[in-house]
Design a protein around this motif. Structure first.
Motif, PDB file in Angstrom:
ATOM      1  N   GLN B 138       0.831  -1.202   0.000  1.00  0.00           N
ATOM      2  CA  GLN B 138       0.000   0.000   0.000  1.00  0.00           C
ATOM      3  C   GLN B 138       0.868   1.255   0.000  1.00  0.00           C
ATOM      4  N   GLU B 140       3.954   1.323  -1.116  1.00  0.00           N
ATOM      5  CA  GLU B 140       4.690   1.358  -2.385  1.00  0.00           C
ATOM      6  C   GLU B 140       3.818   1.868  -3.516  1.00  0.00           C
ATOM      7  N   ALA B 141       2.554   1.413  -3.539  1.00  0.00           N
ATOM      8  CA  ALA B 141       1.638   1.885  -4.576  1.00  0.00           C
ATOM      9  C   ALA B 141       1.455   3.392  -4.455  1.00  0.00           C
ATOM     10  N   ALA B 142       1.287   3.868  -3.226  1.00  0.00           N
ATOM     11  CA  ALA B 142       1.096   5.304  -3.002  1.00  0.00           C
ATOM     12  C   ALA B 142       2.336   6.083  -3.436  1.00  0.00           C
TER      13      ALA B 142
END
Lengths: 253, 237
Positions: B138, B140-142
């Protein structure tokens, strides 16, 4: 023009395990590069270095001819203080999708363009709906990720990355978490993006897909690029013994 | 004293109980989040000393995280000593330590302060468990999407954390309802203080049972409210 330039990347974990030993990779606009290789060969680490998720020990990184990292006098990589612009050049599709579970599909696509790029919500919404339509998910705009199949979730993740209008899109084993039936729908989407001349770097274990879609295939092992070139040459007539060994396991199946 | 008179008296005490309950929650929940940040602080001023040689002292020093250490220490004190004692310390401490003479109204402040700090310590550890349970993907995606640290926390991590910590937070909130009775120790006249006074005066335990019933109803309402809150977040998992 090179969208991505990586030069002499070195990465060691805990000062012991050398994962990347001097890797260089340039990707031109519109090029589709597939990276293949066994587990532990450093493919994912290379992708993580390129997407700034992992800091490299030494090496140079630039996007659209703008420097993100370079070596200082002691030969260590230093990163630009403001990486915001650099980050806007690339998108990443994860193996495990990493969608935001508390946001609807539409909000997953819209939130970053609106709150990071400060774009007009109405305009972003129109584009997001078009992207969902392209992914065959226009009826899922108000669903939540947990209500979708793995293949649908990965298509949302691709749409989310595309909503940021990146110059280059990275895929980290995009089909490894999916069963074979769902793999096809993702490969179809990537194939379509390739036809539209989207610049892409794809880490994959799908050999026939790599051969059909990629302009260039890179075979990595032990932290180095063992062989690279035209997909048909590398996959069907590999020059290196190590590549042959690796590919023979796929032929057996 | 007749029964309706008893109910009336208990109701008056209930007002103070509810006041203490509401104020404690209003202060301890945000304070708990701040304590979580301190507890999870990774600032290590000597991290550059880290080497892989045999110098054990330098290695230990490089791992020192002063802010985290301070918060760990305070959390261990607050969780490791009785709340009743903490209330006494907050109420009488200013006088015994500094000779300060405080107005009578300090009684309410002291009791709310002691409860808020104590509950913040527990909430902080619950929040920490919630934050640490969010998958690294989460973050890393952000990061790849360009969210800054503040946006990542408040838009992506915090909402998911809240959902995950609701069951243990409900536990604490229910305990708080009953813990308010500890305020008697500095003669803050909440419901149980009154129930005991009446019981002593009338030599009957009926007032205590009635007070118990009141706590039970209070908590039934709390549990119902928290369940509704949980259900409102059940649209994803």
């Amino acid at each position: 023009m090179n969208v991505l330039e990586l030069n002499h990347v070195k990465k060691t974990f805990d000062g012991k395990l050398e994962v990347l030993t001097d890797i260089s990779l340039n990707v031109q606009k519109g090029e589709v590069v597939a990276i293949i290789g066994p587990s532990g060969s450093g493919k994912s680490t290379l992708l993580r270095c390129a997407t700034l998720l992992t800091a490299m020990d030494s090496g140079e990184l630039s996007y659209m001819e703008q420097k993100a990292a370079w070596n200082d006098d002691s030969g260590r990589a230093v990163y630009a203080l403001d990486l915001k612009k650099i980050r806007s050049y690339f998108g990443l599709v994860f193996q495990n999708f990493n969608l935001f579970p508390h946001y609807s599909v539409l909000k997953n696509l819209m939130d970053a363009p609106v709150s990071v790029m400060k774009r007009d919500p109405q305009e972003v919404r129109t584009e997001a709906m078009e992207l969902l339509k392209k992914m065959g998910l226009e009826d899922k705009a108000d669903s939540y990720p947990c209500q979708l199949s793995g293949g649908q979730q990965q298509r949302v993740a691709i749409a989310r990355a595309l909503a940021m209008k990146p110059e280059i899109l990275f895929f980290d084993e995009p089909t490894s978490a999916l069963d074979p039936e769902l793999t096809g729908e993702i490969l179809k989407v990537i194939r379509q993006l390739a036809e539209e001349k989207m610049t892409m770097v794809i880490v994959t274990h799908e050999m026939s897909f790599a051969r059909d879609v990629a302009d260039r295939v890179i075979f990595m092992d032990g932290g180095v690029i063992v062989e690279q070139g035209d997909p048909k040459d590398v996959i069907e007539h590999p020059q290196e013994e190590r590549t042959r060994q690796f590919l023979s396991r796929f032929a057996d199946r | 004293m007749n029964f309706s008179n008893l109910i009336l008296q208990l109701f008056q005490g209930l007002g103070n109980t509810v006041l203490l309950f509401v104020l404690t929650l209003a202060f301890s929940l945000p304070l708990g989040l701040i304590v979580t940040f301190g507890r999870m602080n990774k600032w290590a001023p000597f991290h550059k000393l880290k080497d892989h040689s045999a110098n054990k002292f330098a290695n230990a020093l490089s791992n020192l995280k002063p802010i985290q250490l301070i918060f760990r220490f305070f959390i261990s004190i607050l969780r490791g000593t009785p709340l009743m004692l903490q209330i006494i310390v907050v109420f009488f401490g200013p006088y015994y330590a500094f000779g300060m003479k405080l107005a009578a109204s300090y009684r309410v402040i002291a009791v709310v302060l002691a409860f808020s700090i104590n509950y913040a310590a527990y909430f902080a550890e619950i929040f920490r468990s919630g934050i640490e349970s969010i998958p690294v993907g989460q973050y890393e995606a952000a990061q790849v999407l360009g969210y800054n640290k503040k946006q990542t926390f408040f838009k992506i991590i915090l909402p998911q954390m809240v959902k995950r910590v609701l069951p243990p937070v409900t536990n604490e909130v229910i305990t708080l309802v009953k813990d308010t009775s500890l305020a008697f120790v500095i003669t803050y006249t909440e419901m149980f203080t009154i129930a005991k006074q009446v019981a002593a005066a009338q030599t009957t335990i009926v007032p205590l049972f009635v007070a118990g019933l009141f706590y039970f109803i209070f908590n039934a309402i709390v549990a119902w409210g928290m369940e509704r809150l949980e259900r409102s977040m059940a649209y994803y998992n």
